[in-house]
Write a protein that holds these residues in place. Structure first.
Motif, PDB file in Angstrom:
ATOM      1  N   ILE A  48       0.864  -1.167   0.000  1.00 43.04           N
ATOM      2  CA  ILE A  48       0.000   0.000   0.000  1.00 43.04           C
ATOM      3  C   ILE A  48       0.907   1.225   0.000  1.00 43.04           C
ATOM      4  CG2 ILE A  48      -1.856   1.226   1.167  1.00 43.04           C
ATOM      5  CD1 ILE A  48      -2.489  -1.651  -0.053  1.00 43.04           C
ATOM      6  N   PHE A  49       0.758   2.041  -1.042  1.00 40.52           N
ATOM      7  CA  PHE A  49       1.616   3.200  -1.252  1.00 40.52           C
ATOM      8  C   PHE A  49       0.811   4.448  -0.912  1.00 40.52           C
ATOM      9  CE2 PHE A  49       3.970   6.335  -3.673  1.00 40.52           C
ATOM     10  CZ  PHE A  49       5.278   5.952  -3.461  1.00 40.52           C
ATOM     11  N   THR A  50       1.131   5.081   0.211  1.00 38.68           N
ATOM     12  CA  THR A  50       0.342   6.206   0.694  1.00 38.68           C
ATOM     13  C   THR A  50       1.197   7.187   1.479  1.00 38.68           C
ATOM     14  OG1 THR A  50      -1.552   6.832   2.084  1.00 38.68           O
ATOM     15  CG2 THR A  50      -0.361   4.832   2.722  1.00 38.68           C
ATOM     16  N   ALA A  51       0.863   8.466   1.352  1.00 33.77           N
ATOM     17  CA  ALA A  51       1.554   9.491   2.147  1.00 33.77           C
ATOM     18  C   ALA A  51       1.328   9.261   3.630  1.00 33.77           C
ATOM     19  CB  ALA A  51       1.062  10.879   1.742  1.00 33.77           C
ATOM     20  N   ARG A  52       0.246   8.569   3.980  1.00 33.15           N
ATOM     21  CA  ARG A  52      -0.043   8.290   5.393  1.00 33.15           C
ATOM     22  C   ARG A  52       1.090   7.512   6.061  1.00 33.15           C
ATOM     23  NH1 ARG A  52      -5.839   8.130   6.881  1.00 33.15           N
ATOM     24  NH2 ARG A  52      -7.107   8.707   5.092  1.00 33.15           N
ATOM     25  N   ALA A  53       1.893   6.802   5.284  1.00 34.66           N
ATOM     26  CA  ALA A  53       2.977   5.991   5.844  1.00 34.66           C
ATOM     27  C   ALA A  53       4.016   6.845   6.565  1.00 34.66           C
ATOM     28  CB  ALA A  53       3.645   5.166   4.743  1.00 34.66           C
TER      29      ALA A  53
END
Length: 132
Positions: A48-53
């Motif tokens: 899962i590729f997300t800025a939230r990481a």
């Protein structure tokens, strides 16, 4: 490290709506089915590729959401590397490698149409869909 497919969270795997900041929307069924099929095939890792990481609290919310929706254990990241094969994202615009030009076939595609994945086609088939 193994080859992997990146899947954006908000707007791709989960709906974006009028919910509170930090809340993750309902699963997007078509994308959930696609991710589960890739996992069943077992050929590639899915991340899962997300800025939230970049925010540990948000990364934890993503992990919880994934667990509740049948995708427990997927890596959550905001970092690309050489092993990423493709990125599925509602905001991406495909650019021809080493040219800076928008892919003509992708640029001509209508929004809302099913996406094209080079991974699933031979180079002979690519000419039917795009010129990149």
């Amino acid at each position: 490290m193994s080859k992997w497919i990146g899947v954006n969270l908000d707007g791709t795997l989960a709906e974006v709506g009028n919910h509170a900041f930090g809340t993750i929307g309902r699963p997007v069924e078509a994308m959930m089915n696609r991710v589960k099929a890739w996992l069943n095939e077992g050929d590639y890792e899915v991340r899962i590729f997300t800025a939230r990481a970049g925010d540990p609290a948000q990364a934890g919310k993503v992990q919880d959401w994934l667990s509740r929706n049948g995708l427990a254990g997927l890596a959550v990241t905001n970092v690309k590397d050489r092993d990423m094969m493709e990125l599925w994202d509602d905001k991406a615009v495909r650019v021809e490698r080493n040219s800076g030009k928008v892919c003509q076939g992708c640029g001509d595609a209508e929004r809302g149409q099913p996406g094209f994945s080079h991974r699933q086609h031979t180079m002979h088939d690519v000419a039917q869909f795009t010129d990149c």
